[in-house]
Design an enzyme around this catalytic site. Structure first.
Site, PDB file in Angstrom:
ATOM      1  N   ASP A 243      -2.542   6.698  -2.960  1.00  9.18           N
ATOM      2  CA  ASP A 243      -1.386   5.978  -2.426  1.00  9.18           C
ATOM      3  C   ASP A 243      -0.869   4.953  -3.439  1.00  9.18           C
ATOM      4  O   ASP A 243      -1.410   4.821  -4.546  1.00  9.18           O
ATOM      5  CB  ASP A 243      -1.711   5.331  -1.072  1.00  9.18           C
TER       6      ASP A 243
ATOM      7  N   LYS B 279      -1.846  -9.655  -0.289  1.00  6.10           N
ATOM      8  CA  LYS B 279      -3.176  -9.599   0.283  1.00  6.10           C
ATOM      9  C   LYS B 279      -4.044 -10.561  -0.508  1.00  6.10           C
ATOM     10  O   LYS B 279      -3.921 -10.633  -1.736  1.00  6.10           O
ATOM     11  CB  LYS B 279      -3.676  -8.169   0.089  1.00  6.10           C
TER      12      LYS B 279
ATOM     13  N   ASP C 282      -5.845   2.818  -3.338  1.00  8.55           N
ATOM     14  CA  ASP C 282      -7.102   2.775  -2.588  1.00  8.55           C
ATOM     15  C   ASP C 282      -7.299   3.979  -1.670  1.00  8.55           C
ATOM     16  O   ASP C 282      -8.404   4.248  -1.234  1.00  8.55           O
ATOM     17  CB  ASP C 282      -7.283   1.444  -1.831  1.00  8.55           C
ATOM     18  N   ARG C 283      -6.202   4.715  -1.383  1.00  6.72           N
ATOM     19  CA  ARG C 283      -6.361   5.892  -0.523  1.00  6.72           C
ATOM     20  C   ARG C 283      -6.414   7.176  -1.354  1.00  6.72           C
ATOM     21  O   ARG C 283      -5.936   7.188  -2.492  1.00  6.72           O
ATOM     22  CB  ARG C 283      -5.176   6.022   0.427  1.00  6.72           C
TER      23      ARG C 283
ATOM     24  N   ARG D 229      -1.405   4.514  17.433  1.00 10.62           N
ATOM     25  CA  ARG D 229      -2.210   5.556  16.796  1.00 10.62           C
ATOM     26  C   ARG D 229      -3.150   6.139  17.850  1.00 10.62           C
ATOM     27  O   ARG D 229      -3.890   5.390  18.491  1.00 10.62           O
ATOM     28  CB  ARG D 229      -3.041   4.995  15.658  1.00 10.62           C
TER      29      ARG D 229
ATOM     30  N   ASP E 166      -1.052   1.773  -3.985  1.00  7.27           N
ATOM     31  CA  ASP E 166      -1.935   0.776  -4.610  1.00  7.27           C
ATOM     32  C   ASP E 166      -3.295   1.358  -4.993  1.00  7.27           C
ATOM     33  O   ASP E 166      -4.195   0.620  -5.391  1.00  7.27           O
ATOM     34  CB  ASP E 166      -2.096  -0.448  -3.706  1.00  7.27           C
TER      35      ASP E 166
ATOM     36  N   GLU F 187     -12.850   5.503   5.989  1.00  6.23           N
ATOM     37  CA  GLU F 187     -11.953   5.418   7.132  1.00  6.23           C
ATOM     38  C   GLU F 187     -11.179   6.724   7.242  1.00  6.23           C
ATOM     39  O   GLU F 187     -10.900   7.378   6.226  1.00  6.23           O
ATOM     40  CB  GLU F 187     -10.958   4.281   6.955  1.00  6.23           C
TER      41      GLU F 187
ATOM     42  N   LYS G  24     -11.622   0.180  -0.807  1.00  3.84           N
ATOM     43  CA  LYS G  24     -11.660   1.632  -0.886  1.00  3.84           C
ATOM     44  C   LYS G  24     -11.059   2.025  -2.231  1.00  3.84           C
ATOM     45  O   LYS G  24     -10.294   1.264  -2.819  1.00  3.84           O
ATOM     46  CB  LYS G  24     -10.942   2.274   0.288  1.00  3.84           C
TER      47      LYS G  24
ATOM     48  N   SER H 152       0.806  -1.221   0.000  1.00  5.26           N
ATOM     49  CA  SER H 152       0.000   0.000   0.000  1.00  5.26           C
ATOM     50  C   SER H 152       0.842   1.275   0.000  1.00  5.26           C
ATOM     51  O   SER H 152       1.640   1.488  -0.891  1.00  5.26           O
ATOM     52  CB  SER H 152      -0.949  -0.045   1.194  1.00  5.26           C
ATOM     53  N   HIS H 153       0.699   2.081   1.051  1.00  2.15           N
ATOM     54  CA  HIS H 153       1.379   3.380   1.107  1.00  2.15           C
ATOM     55  C   HIS H 153       2.764   3.257   1.732  1.00  2.15           C
ATOM     56  O   HIS H 153       3.450   4.265   1.893  1.00  2.15           O
ATOM     57  CB  HIS H 153       0.526   4.323   1.942  1.00  2.15           C
TER      58      HIS H 153
END
Ligand code: VG1
Ligand code: CO
Length: 552
Positions: A287, A136, A291-292, A507, A289, A374, A387, A123-124
């Site tokens: 990002d 994944k 999705d963001r 977080r 991949d 999210e 997403k 991802s990111h």
């Protein structure tokens, strides 16, 4: 009868103890994946799980395969194809050049009725031999494997005694078409086609094209991730945005040395550009991949929680695919409650789920929710089961085109009507895992005593460790994050990341609701809560650090 295939080898192996998928697949340092047979074991474990699920002896039908183009993507694809061939998978659909964005993977699985897909991405997270890699598994609805499936995969990795691999030549990933590896068909597909068709069926491409003709200006930063080709195709070719609308549009194995993470810290250049005189109307980035997303107006950052709320507010009015209204909305627990207020106004249900897109799948499959989001820069809808960064950009293009307003006017109008959720996430990266667990365990013990006490100027009305019962299948996911809710609608949430590859990441999510004072400096509004969170957690005492590493 097909003759026995002689090029298949069964290789004895021993399990790796650390192959439990996290929030979004298995993520490790690239060098860990490069160490044979780390990837081989995991892919075999996935195929064993899939076969077990499909029923003994049943051949696996179609699998989809692709990645975000990061370092090791191509090698991992060729290895996975050889393992798939040795396991007699019926057909593998691979994105050309080994590329598929996460939402495009979801689109392909759904449209081609595949059994599932393997997505090679962290991802990111940064890419390169010394950075991160990941795998994944997505299931037949196109979404991330739910927890029941990822746990079975983990069980398989722990029992694995061997993997199968076929000695077959590399497939040419650059050319679309079909090759046969033993009994397995490998088809290289256009990674843009299924995905673009789905988006075309939702959005009014003609109206968006017209808006660009009238001079609307977008800058889209693909961050050298997988969305470069998608952005160029959709924005520049389909919608007629001028060449150069997409920046950093070529996928690079190391994302140009950056974190392909669309937030205020890592998309700093884009943020600066949107602050210059003569800035475009809309700034956006995705990002690695795809999705963001981040959404920016001129000199204005739209928080993901506000973006989710605003897209929900305008979807039925501005986007043809949602003209019939929304069945419901869902947000992950730490995400701001801005969307809850819009759902209430629209009189539709609003669900609160644990962190991770996999928890939205059941709700969408059951037709209970249409739009999800999210706080971690993820928004999407039931058009796929992931997403979808470009979808979010198209939503904003549609809202701006159809209302004729600026990003700032839209955000201001939203705050005036619903009030504002001031929201920030403070990440403390690279902590000692044991110490961080201990810190949260101590706080968990104290939760019962917190109710009724004062925190950051308001009274605690509820403090618990979030436990989710899926309303569709009744499955229970406990320990999903500590949340402390205050009488004035503010919240502090704390949890450990499930996607990191180095130490632990804490977080801390801070949210403060103001009905009328919507134009305050965010730091000032949130500082009492930030102080209170620090006192509760004692980050300094347990983990030896006093300041977050990233604030988004
Ligand atoms: C993070 C985010 C979560 C997101 C996940 C995967 O997980 O908080 O909201 O779903 O990343 O996003 P965690 O466990 O590190 O907080 V992505 O774009 O990496 O597929
Ligand atoms: Co991502």
């Amino acid at each position: 009868m097909t003759p026995p295939t002689t090029n298949i080898r069964t290789i004895p192996t021993t399990p790796f103890p650390d192959q439990r998928p996290g929030t979004s697949g298995l993520r490790k340092k690239t060098r860990v994946f490069m160490q044979e047979p780390y990837l081989e074991n995991f892919v075999q474990a996935v195929l064993n799980t899939v076969q077990e699920h499909a029923g003994a002896g049943l051949p696996v039908r179609i699998l989809v395969l692709g990645g975000d183009g990061r370092y090791y993507n191509r090698t991992a694809i060729q290895k996975t194809l050889r393992i798939a061939a040795a396991n007699k998978v019926g057909e593998v659909l691979v994105g050309r050049d080994g590329l598929l964005s996460t939402p495009a993977m979801s689109a392909v699985i759904r449209r081609r009725k595949a059994l599932g897909g393997l997505l090679l991405s962290a991802s990111h997270n940064p890419g390169g031999p010394d950075a991160d890699f990941g795998i994944k598994y997505n299931v037949s609805n196109g979404g991330p494997a739910p927890e029941g499936v990822t746990e079975r995969i983990f069980e398989q990795t722990k029992q694995l005694a061997s993997y199968r691999i076929a000695d077959v030549p590399d497939v040419d990933l650059g050319r679309e078409g079909t090759t046969v590896l033993n009994e397995t068909k490998v088809t290289v597909i256009d990674p843009l086609e299924d995905y673009t068709s789905i988006l075309e069926s939702l959005f009014d491409f003609d109206a968006l094209r017209e808006n660009f003709e009238h001079g609307f200006r977008l800058v889209f930063d693909a961050m050298n991730g997988v969305t470069g080709p998608y952005g160029r195709h959709i924005f520049e070719r389909c919608l007629g945005a001028p060449a150069g609308t997409v920046i950093r549009g070529s996928p690079l194995e190391d994302f140009g040395g950056h974190h392909p993470d669309p937030n205020l810290v890592h998309a700093a250049e884009l943020v600066a550009r949107m602050g210059e005189a003569g800035a475009p109307d809309l700034g956006a980035a995705c990002d690695g991949d795809g999705d963001r997303n981040i959404i920016l107006g001129r000199n204005l950052f739209v928080t993901p929680g506000d973006s989710l709320a605003i897209v929900t507010e305008y979807a039925a009015q501005c986007i043809p695919g949602y003209r019939g209204g929304l069945a419901g909305v869902a947000r992950s627990m730490p995400t701001s409650m801005a969307v809850d207020r819009v759902a209430q106004a629209l009189a539709i249900p609003c669900y609160e789920t644990p962190t991770g897109w996999k928890f939205f799948g059941n709700l969408m499959d059951a037709g209970r929710c249409t739009i999800c989001g999210e706080e971690s820069f993820g928004t999407g809808s039931d058009h796929v089961r992931e997403k979808d960064g470009l979808w979010a950009v198209l939503c904003w293009l549609s809202i701006l085109a159809s209302t004729g307003r600026s990003v700032e006017e839209i955000v201001q109008a939203h705050w005036r009507r619903f009030g504002r959720s001031y929201f920030q996430r403070h990440d403390y990266e690279g902590l000692d895992g044991t110490k961080a667990e201990e810190m949260l365990a101590v706080l968990r013990e104290k939760l019962r005593t917190l109710e009724g006490t004062l925190l950051g100027g308001s009274r605690v009305v509820r403090a618990d460790d979030f436990c989710y019962t899926d309303p569709v299948d009744g499955s229970v996911s406990a320990g999903q994050g500590i949340r402390i809710m205050l009488a004035d609608g503010s919240r502090v949430v704390a949890r450990l990341s499930g996607t990191g590859t180095e130490g632990a990441t804490l977080r801390v999510y801070l949210e403060c609701y103001r009905k009328d004072a919507v134009d305050e400096p965010i730091e000032r509004v949130l500082s009492p809560l930030a102080g209170a969170a620090n006192e509760l957690l004692h980050v300094q005492q347990y983990c030896g650090v006093s300041e977050p590493t990233v604030i988004t």
